[in-house]
Design a protein around this motif. Sequence first.
Motif, PDB file in Angstrom:
ATOM      1  N   ASP A  84       0.744  -1.297   0.179  1.00 33.19           N
ATOM      2  CA  ASP A  84       0.059   0.077  -0.013  1.00 33.19           C
ATOM      3  C   ASP A  84       0.660   1.406  -0.048  1.00 33.19           C
ATOM      4  N   ASP A  85       2.099   1.160   0.599  1.00 33.18           N
ATOM      5  CA  ASP A  85       2.976   2.334   0.582  1.00 33.18           C
ATOM      6  C   ASP A  85       3.824   2.418  -0.589  1.00 33.18           C
ATOM      7  N   GLY A  86       3.678   1.564  -1.629  1.00 33.70           N
ATOM      8  CA  GLY A  86       4.570   1.622  -2.898  1.00 33.70           C
ATOM      9  C   GLY A  86       5.325   0.065  -2.910  1.00 33.70           C
ATOM     10  N   LEU A  87       6.426   0.328  -3.925  1.00 32.45           N
ATOM     11  CA  LEU A  87       6.980  -0.861  -3.952  1.00 32.45           C
ATOM     12  C   LEU A  87       8.469  -1.221  -3.312  1.00 32.45           C
ATOM     13  N   VAL A  88       8.435  -2.207  -2.565  1.00 32.92           N
ATOM     14  CA  VAL A  88       9.579  -2.599  -1.748  1.00 32.92           C
ATOM     15  C   VAL A  88      10.534  -3.592  -2.021  1.00 32.92           C
ATOM     16  N   ASN A  89      11.811  -3.239  -2.363  1.00 28.03           N
ATOM     17  CA  ASN A  89      12.923  -4.023  -2.991  1.00 28.03           C
ATOM     18  C   ASN A  89      13.355  -5.083  -2.029  1.00 28.03           C
ATOM     19  N   LEU A  90      12.585  -6.421  -2.054  1.00 26.68           N
ATOM     20  CA  LEU A  90      12.766  -7.556  -1.229  1.00 26.68           C
ATOM     21  C   LEU A  90      14.203  -7.910  -1.288  1.00 26.68           C
ATOM     22  N   SER A  91      14.927  -7.955  -2.491  1.00 26.86           N
ATOM     23  CA  SER A  91      16.221  -8.404  -2.964  1.00 26.86           C
ATOM     24  C   SER A  91      17.122  -7.453  -2.150  1.00 26.86           C
ATOM     25  N   GLU A  92      17.079  -6.004  -2.131  1.00 22.32           N
ATOM     26  CA  GLU A  92      18.145  -5.277  -1.591  1.00 22.32           C
ATOM     27  C   GLU A  92      17.985  -5.282  -0.324  1.00 22.32           C
TER      28      GLU A  92
END
Length: 245
Positions: A84-92
Amino acid sequence: MTRTLSVITALTLTTGLLASSMAMADTPEALNELEVNGQKMPVKQVLETPMEGIYEVRLDTGENFYTNAEGNHFLIGDLFENTDDGLVNLSEQRRNTERAERIAAIPVDEQIVYRGTAEPKATITVFTDTTCGYCRKFHEEVPQLNDMGIEVNYLAFPRGGMLSDGARRLEQVWCTDNRTEALTDAKQDELPESPASCDNPVAEQYQLGRELGVQGTPAIVLPDGTMVPGYVPADRLAAMLGIDG
């Protein structure tokens, strides 16, 4: 942002195709035996992801990619979660955690530490090369960082590899009795007339940097493992750490 896999590229130059010689693997553990064009890949770890049936494969080189359980389809790039808060880079996020853990395991006596007189408010780790112009520019601001309560811990990363002049200089620095003074001198092209030699961690730190994704210097690692490539002015770096300049 995608990451190019040099290992995969090197193994597929003759065909231009990504393929696995594995038969249909019954379990994800079989991904540890992944092969490309008949050559076993240097698999370090296989991890589950939030996506069912998709696994992250991490290589000894520090590179990573994603695959299905059978190992016959690869995805190269970062995995993001749409929140909901935008894209989260799980890899990073995972890379940051690994950087923080691996750097925390390095003995202090294998680093070159610059700290102020007061208890530090934050500690950063910087992969450096004495032949790097922006490393020298950053080093000029280390006293300012120390005054703001930021401790700077240096690790060696000779940009030209272990056969370069930069590597030789870094080894000389790490073999002196006063490393902080020697590193400052080396960044001004002042090297000892009779350089000492010793067992030193320069090669290990260079390899660590490569595994953690360092591609140039300076490479600044924040306390949470976030890596900031390149020179960052002291005031801006302090702001990134939540410290008033």
